[in-house]
Design an enzyme around this catalytic site. Structure first.
Site, mmCIF file in Angstrom:
data_model
loop_
_atom_site.group_PDB
_atom_site.id
_atom_site.type_symbol
_atom_site.label_atom_id
_atom_site.label_comp_id
_atom_site.label_asym_id
_atom_site.label_seq_id
_atom_site.Cartn_x
_atom_site.Cartn_y
_atom_site.Cartn_z
ATOM 1 N N LYS A 44 0.819 -1.218 0.000
ATOM 2 C CA LYS A 44 0.000 0.000 0.000
ATOM 3 C C LYS A 44 0.851 1.265 0.000
ATOM 4 O O LYS A 44 0.458 2.273 -0.574
ATOM 5 C CB LYS A 44 -0.962 0.003 1.189
ATOM 6 C CG LYS A 44 -2.080 -1.016 1.027
ATOM 7 C CD LYS A 44 -3.261 -0.740 1.924
ATOM 8 C CE LYS A 44 -4.391 -1.695 1.586
ATOM 9 N NZ LYS A 44 -5.549 -1.562 2.458
ATOM 10 N N LYS A 62 -4.868 -8.834 -6.440
ATOM 11 C CA LYS A 62 -6.179 -9.131 -5.855
ATOM 12 C C LYS A 62 -7.188 -8.035 -6.195
ATOM 13 O O LYS A 62 -6.806 -6.882 -6.400
ATOM 14 C CB LYS A 62 -6.066 -9.333 -4.342
ATOM 15 C CG LYS A 62 -5.839 -8.096 -3.529
ATOM 16 C CD LYS A 62 -6.154 -8.329 -2.050
ATOM 17 C CE LYS A 62 -6.230 -6.967 -1.371
ATOM 18 N NZ LYS A 62 -7.133 -6.865 -0.280
ATOM 19 N N LYS A 87 -10.462 -2.433 -3.431
ATOM 20 C CA LYS A 87 -11.245 -1.190 -3.456
ATOM 21 C C LYS A 87 -10.431 -0.059 -4.064
ATOM 22 O O LYS A 87 -10.966 0.852 -4.676
ATOM 23 C CB LYS A 87 -11.612 -0.749 -2.034
ATOM 24 C CG LYS A 87 -12.445 -1.718 -1.248
ATOM 25 C CD LYS A 87 -12.980 -1.012 -0.004
ATOM 26 C CE LYS A 87 -13.280 -1.979 1.104
ATOM 27 N NZ LYS A 87 -12.100 -2.299 1.915
HETATM 28 N N1 AQP Z 1 -9.779 -9.775 -3.318
HETATM 29 C C1 AQP Z 1 -10.214 -10.302 -2.192
HETATM 30 N N2 AQP Z 1 -10.568 -11.614 -2.127
HETATM 31 C C2 AQP Z 1 -11.017 -12.164 -0.971
HETATM 32 N N3 AQP Z 1 -11.168 -11.463 0.169
HETATM 33 C C3 AQP Z 1 -10.831 -10.153 0.148
HETATM 34 N N4 AQP Z 1 -10.856 -9.194 1.086
HETATM 35 C C4 AQP Z 1 -10.404 -8.025 0.564
HETATM 36 N N5 AQP Z 1 -10.088 -8.202 -0.727
HETATM 37 C C5 AQP Z 1 -10.337 -9.513 -1.014
HETATM 38 C C6 AQP Z 1 -11.304 -9.406 2.461
HETATM 39 O O1 AQP Z 1 -12.330 -8.444 2.725
HETATM 40 C C7 AQP Z 1 -12.251 -8.089 4.104
HETATM 41 C C8 AQP Z 1 -12.252 -6.604 4.246
HETATM 42 O O2 AQP Z 1 -11.111 -6.059 3.652
HETATM 43 P P1 AQP Z 1 -10.624 -4.616 4.088
HETATM 44 O O3 AQP Z 1 -11.752 -3.668 3.999
HETATM 45 O O4 AQP Z 1 -9.933 -4.694 5.377
HETATM 46 O O5 AQP Z 1 -9.613 -4.212 2.972
HETATM 47 P P2 AQP Z 1 -8.363 -4.939 2.342
HETATM 48 O O6 AQP Z 1 -8.183 -6.326 2.813
HETATM 49 O O7 AQP Z 1 -7.203 -4.017 2.491
HETATM 50 O O8 AQP Z 1 -8.747 -5.045 0.816
HETATM 51 P P3 AQP Z 1 -9.628 -4.157 -0.113
HETATM 52 O O9 AQP Z 1 -11.070 -4.316 0.243
HETATM 53 O O10 AQP Z 1 -9.335 -4.467 -1.504
HETATM 54 O O11 AQP Z 1 -9.198 -2.680 0.180
HETATM 55 P P4 AQP Z 1 -7.901 -1.884 -0.313
HETATM 56 O O12 AQP Z 1 -8.009 -1.632 -1.758
HETATM 57 O O13 AQP Z 1 -7.989 -0.604 0.481
HETATM 58 O O14 AQP Z 1 -6.694 -2.708 0.001
HETATM 59 C C9 AQP Z 1 -10.993 -8.743 4.683
HETATM 60 O O15 AQP Z 1 -11.370 -9.904 5.395
HETATM 61 C C10 AQP Z 1 -10.213 -9.113 3.464
HETATM 62 O O16 AQP Z 1 -9.400 -10.251 3.671
#
Ligand code: AQP
Length: 332
Positions: free
Chosen positions: A111, A194, A197
């Site tokens: 990140k 992956k 968001k």
């Molecule tokens: N691509 C994914 N596949 C499976 N699970 C996923 N999670 C996130 N992306 C995937 C799971 O969703 C939950 C919430 O995630 P988060 O809001 O803590 O954000 P994150 O893991 O950092 O990933 P995001 O949603 O894509 O956000 P950004 O872009 O900000 O990094 C967690 O249980 C996560 O494992």
């Protein structure tokens, strides 16, 4: 007693990966555990968030939980910032966690990117706050996607070091619950990244707010290779985009990948993508619709978040008191 804690960041663009990797799994766990589900808005501000959007996205995470089937009467749904014990315990954990441990966190590296010096201190300390989120409820199990595995290992390390340093058994050792056919959903534009968001391309993800047309358009444009689908899972090796779409289909249809291939072996993507579109619209579409319906009455969502905050605070208060006593911090 076994207790679940999990959270999702209200940073916008809630997507199918968040649903299949985490939120969907929250629902079934309500039968066997006391469940606490949080919109982790303090995590979200580790990168810039527009204040008005953050407020709205926080409600949206709560609405997504409910739309997916989390029952606010049985489970606790609340916003992280409304229970100050999270931040209090995070500071104590900042003093327990070692710099060397934080330096190994791959999510920070991803990140922060190349401009590491310009990343916020909060982004670096994120896993310590996450450990506090879980431990302030003495949660025993955390349902998450695969990307969060390393942070949960760190949570265990911090809890164990706290217990050792102070000669107590204050904190349990938490277990990750990583299950389902899609624990890591990949970007529709690049099978090596992956679904996320924060990806700049909206075509990389299917979101809760997408309607049939946009789901169809995104899947039509999804990157694939030119070969037809194989008849066995080994045939998906070295074909990350094909493996991802088959994995999404399997998760949405509650089938194994092999069962999907039994049905679609030899099919071209021009056949498989419309079938996946129909399935996504059928299974994921109604959840997005229900989320939008709930968002039309923000007062109702706010009332659920307020009640959740009261219930969460009642569990966290004695834990933070116990921790302060152990550490020797004078209480008010
Ligand atoms: N691509 C994914 N596949 C499976 N699970 C996923 N999670 C996130 N992306 C995937 C799971 O969703 C939950 C919430 O995630 P988060 O809001 O803590 O954000 P994150 O893991 O950092 O990933 P995001 O949603 O894509 O956000 P950004 O872009 O900000 O990094 C967690 O249980 C996560 O494992």
């Amino acid at each position: 007693m076994s207790r679940i804690f999990s959270g999702v960041q209200p940073s916008g663009n809630l997507h199918l990966g968040n649903y299949l990797g985490a939120i969907r799994n929250f629902v079934g766990l309500q039968d066997d555990y006391e469940c606490i589900y949080c919109a982790v808005n303090m995590h979200a501000i580790t990168v810039w968030q527009d204040p008005e959007e953050l407020r709205n996205n926080t409600r949206e995470v709560a609405a997504a939980y409910i739309a997916a089937g989390v029952d606010p009467k049985r489970s606790i749904i609340f916003a992280q910032s409304t229970v100050p014990a999270h931040a209090e315990l995070a500071w104590i954990f900042n003093c327990v966690a070692r710099l060397g441990w934080m330096n190994r966190m791959t999510q920070f590296k991803e990140k922060a990117g190349k401009n590491r010096e310009n990343a916020s201190l909060g982004l670096y300390a994120y896993p310590s706050l996450m450990a506090a989120d879980i431990m302030v409820y003495k949660a025993t199990h955390v349902p998450v996607g695969e990307d969060q595995k390393q942070h949960l290992e760190l949570t265990r390390d911090i809890a164990q070091k706290f217990n050792n340093d102070y000669g107590t058994e204050t904190f349990p050792l938490v277990e990750p619950l990583i299950f389902g056919a899609a624990t890591r959903v990949m970007s529709l534009r690049d099978g090596s990244k992956k679904m996320s968001k924060s990806d700049p391309s909206d075509y990389s993800r299917i979101t809760f707010t997408d309607d049939r047309d946009s789901i169809a358009k995104k899947l039509r444009k999804a990157r694939t290779d030119a070969d037809p689908l194989p008849d066995a899972e080994e045939g998906l090796k070295d074909r990350p985009e094909a493996a991802n779409l088959v994995g999404i289909y399997a998760a949405l249809a509650n089938l194994t990948r092999q069962e999907v291939l039994n049905e679609f072996a030899g099919a071209a993507f021009s056949t498989f993508k419309p079938a996946l579109t129909d399935l996504a619209v059928e299974k994921f579409g109604p959840i997005g619709e229900e989320m939008k319906r709930l968002m039309a009455d923000p007062g109702h969502v706010d009332a659920i978040l307020r009640e959740g905050a009261e219930r969460a605070s009642a569990i966290a208060a004695p834990v933070i008191d116990e921790v302060k006593e152990v550490v020797g911090l004078i209480r008010p």
